[in-house]
Design a protein around this motif. Structure first.
Motif, PDB file in Angstrom:
ATOM      1  N   SER A  97       0.565   6.261  -7.306  1.00  0.00           N
ATOM      2  CA  SER A  97      -0.695   6.822  -7.805  1.00  0.00           C
ATOM      3  C   SER A  97      -0.432   8.090  -8.607  1.00  0.00           C
ATOM      4  O   SER A  97       0.266   8.990  -8.156  1.00  0.00           O
ATOM      5  CB  SER A  97      -1.646   7.136  -6.651  1.00  0.00           C
ATOM      6  OG  SER A  97      -2.148   5.947  -6.119  1.00  0.00           O
TER       7      SER A  97
ATOM      8  N   PHE B 214      -7.304  -5.325  -2.599  1.00  0.00           N
ATOM      9  CA  PHE B 214      -6.875  -6.226  -1.530  1.00  0.00           C
ATOM     10  C   PHE B 214      -7.630  -7.547  -1.617  1.00  0.00           C
ATOM     11  O   PHE B 214      -7.032  -8.627  -1.604  1.00  0.00           O
ATOM     12  CB  PHE B 214      -7.098  -5.551  -0.175  1.00  0.00           C
ATOM     13  CG  PHE B 214      -6.614  -6.356   0.990  1.00  0.00           C
ATOM     14  CD1 PHE B 214      -5.279  -6.321   1.350  1.00  0.00           C
ATOM     15  CD2 PHE B 214      -7.487  -7.132   1.727  1.00  0.00           C
ATOM     16  CE1 PHE B 214      -4.827  -7.062   2.433  1.00  0.00           C
ATOM     17  CE2 PHE B 214      -7.047  -7.877   2.805  1.00  0.00           C
ATOM     18  CZ  PHE B 214      -5.701  -7.842   3.166  1.00  0.00           C
TER      19      PHE B 214
ATOM     20  N   PHE C  86       0.794  -1.229   0.000  1.00  0.00           N
ATOM     21  CA  PHE C  86       0.000   0.000   0.000  1.00  0.00           C
ATOM     22  C   PHE C  86       0.829   1.282   0.000  1.00  0.00           C
ATOM     23  O   PHE C  86       0.486   2.217  -0.729  1.00  0.00           O
ATOM     24  CB  PHE C  86      -1.028  -0.028   1.127  1.00  0.00           C
ATOM     25  CG  PHE C  86      -2.247  -0.823   0.771  1.00  0.00           C
ATOM     26  CD1 PHE C  86      -3.401  -0.192   0.329  1.00  0.00           C
ATOM     27  CD2 PHE C  86      -2.250  -2.206   0.839  1.00  0.00           C
ATOM     28  CE1 PHE C  86      -4.521  -0.917  -0.032  1.00  0.00           C
ATOM     29  CE2 PHE C  86      -3.360  -2.944   0.483  1.00  0.00           C
ATOM     30  CZ  PHE C  86      -4.501  -2.296   0.048  1.00  0.00           C
TER      31      PHE C  86
ATOM     32  N   LEU D 107      -5.455   4.994  -6.225  1.00  0.00           N
ATOM     33  CA  LEU D 107      -5.697   4.541  -4.857  1.00  0.00           C
ATOM     34  C   LEU D 107      -6.826   5.357  -4.240  1.00  0.00           C
ATOM     35  O   LEU D 107      -6.691   6.556  -4.003  1.00  0.00           O
ATOM     36  CB  LEU D 107      -4.428   4.667  -4.020  1.00  0.00           C
ATOM     37  CG  LEU D 107      -4.517   4.242  -2.562  1.00  0.00           C
ATOM     38  CD1 LEU D 107      -4.980   2.795  -2.433  1.00  0.00           C
ATOM     39  CD2 LEU D 107      -3.171   4.437  -1.874  1.00  0.00           C
TER      40      LEU D 107
ATOM     41  N   TRP E 185       1.980   1.643  -3.540  1.00  0.00           N
ATOM     42  CA  TRP E 185       0.828   2.001  -4.389  1.00  0.00           C
ATOM     43  C   TRP E 185       0.512   3.475  -4.246  1.00  0.00           C
ATOM     44  O   TRP E 185       0.290   4.186  -5.215  1.00  0.00           O
ATOM     45  CB  TRP E 185      -0.359   1.116  -4.020  1.00  0.00           C
ATOM     46  CG  TRP E 185      -1.602   1.282  -4.839  1.00  0.00           C
ATOM     47  CD1 TRP E 185      -1.778   2.012  -5.994  1.00  0.00           C
ATOM     48  CD2 TRP E 185      -2.863   0.684  -4.585  1.00  0.00           C
ATOM     49  NE1 TRP E 185      -3.067   1.903  -6.450  1.00  0.00           N
ATOM     50  CE2 TRP E 185      -3.759   1.083  -5.593  1.00  0.00           C
ATOM     51  CE3 TRP E 185      -3.345  -0.163  -3.579  1.00  0.00           C
ATOM     52  CZ2 TRP E 185      -5.091   0.685  -5.639  1.00  0.00           C
ATOM     53  CZ3 TRP E 185      -4.656  -0.571  -3.621  1.00  0.00           C
ATOM     54  CH2 TRP E 185      -5.520  -0.153  -4.648  1.00  0.00           C
ATOM     55  N   TRP E 186       0.497   3.960  -3.014  1.00  0.00           N
ATOM     56  CA  TRP E 186       0.221   5.379  -2.768  1.00  0.00           C
ATOM     57  C   TRP E 186       1.248   6.255  -3.497  1.00  0.00           C
ATOM     58  O   TRP E 186       0.892   7.233  -4.157  1.00  0.00           O
ATOM     59  CB  TRP E 186       0.234   5.654  -1.261  1.00  0.00           C
ATOM     60  CG  TRP E 186       0.065   7.097  -0.942  1.00  0.00           C
ATOM     61  CD1 TRP E 186      -1.092   7.823  -0.939  1.00  0.00           C
ATOM     62  CD2 TRP E 186       1.101   8.017  -0.607  1.00  0.00           C
ATOM     63  NE1 TRP E 186      -0.835   9.139  -0.613  1.00  0.00           N
ATOM     64  CE2 TRP E 186       0.505   9.274  -0.400  1.00  0.00           C
ATOM     65  CE3 TRP E 186       2.480   7.896  -0.446  1.00  0.00           C
ATOM     66  CZ2 TRP E 186       1.241  10.409  -0.043  1.00  0.00           C
ATOM     67  CZ3 TRP E 186       3.209   9.021  -0.101  1.00  0.00           C
ATOM     68  CH2 TRP E 186       2.582  10.250   0.096  1.00  0.00           C
TER      69      TRP E 186
ATOM     70  N   SER F  32     -11.077   1.294  -4.259  1.00  0.00           N
ATOM     71  CA  SER F  32     -10.101   0.519  -5.031  1.00  0.00           C
ATOM     72  C   SER F  32      -9.149  -0.236  -4.105  1.00  0.00           C
ATOM     73  O   SER F  32      -8.711  -1.345  -4.430  1.00  0.00           O
ATOM     74  CB  SER F  32      -9.321   1.407  -5.999  1.00  0.00           C
ATOM     75  OG  SER F  32      -8.482   2.320  -5.326  1.00  0.00           O
ATOM     76  N   ALA F  33      -8.851   0.345  -2.947  1.00  0.00           N
ATOM     77  CA  ALA F  33      -7.980  -0.331  -1.980  1.00  0.00           C
ATOM     78  C   ALA F  33      -8.644  -1.605  -1.459  1.00  0.00           C
ATOM     79  O   ALA F  33      -8.013  -2.665  -1.400  1.00  0.00           O
ATOM     80  CB  ALA F  33      -7.644   0.605  -0.818  1.00  0.00           C
TER      81      ALA F  33
END
Length: 168
Positions: free
Chosen positions: A54, A117, A47, A108, A50-51, A112-113
């Motif tokens: 983005s 997941f 995560f 993100l 991903w952040w 979507s998170a």
């Protein structure tokens, strides 16, 4: 040391600072050492990356996913002899790599998170073909990671379908 399949030691052999670093990196800074559902916890390690990704261009996503995947293969190959077994549950850097592939180019958001997941964990746990084949037939660091990357690619298709349907 010969690496045995599916016969992990209870604790890794830690004889040096390098060994401790390998265990920390392969366990995604300790997430894989959580005794209940380490793969699920390990997936959370994706995560922050991903952040950071983005809104980045395609080439940045591809480069980072490639680098994380290569690192995961390398560090998993170093970790397996410390555990004395192939693909032990504490090695979760492969979940980080697979999850990043699953959410590639997805912005993100909270929805979507949650979706990313769940989608990745389902493919990783259920291991539909061809994920199961890779899990059972490839050894070493590549074997630890490749099934998660395939699960990530399958999840990527689902996530982009959801992206279109939900307008992320």
């Amino acid at each position: 040391m010969t690496v045995m399949r599916n016969k992990p030691k209870t604790k890794p052999k830690l004889e040096s600072a390098r060994d401790r670093w390998v265990i920390a990196a392969s366990s995604s800074l300790g997430l894989g050492l959580i005794p209940v559902a380490p793969g699920t916890w390990g997936t959370l390690g994706a995560f922050p990356i991903w952040w950071a990704l983005s809104g980045q261009p395609v080439w940045v996503w591809l480069a980072v996913c490639g680098l994380v995947s290569a690192f995961a293969i390398w560090i998993s190959a170093l970790a397996e002899p410390l555990y004395g077994a192939h693909d032990v549950s504490a090695i979760v850097i492969d979940e980080v790599a697979g999850m990043l592939v699953c959410v590639m180019f997805i912005p993100l958001t909270l929805s979507s998170a949650i979706a990313g997941f769940v989608v990745f964990r389902v493919f990783d746990i259920v291991k539909p073909p061809p994920v199961r084949w890779f899990d059972k037939n490839v050894d070493g660091g590549l074997g630890v990671v490749v099934d998660d990357l395939v699960a990530g690619v399958m999840g990527l298709a689902v996530m982009h379908g959801l992206k279109v349907l939900l307008g992320w």
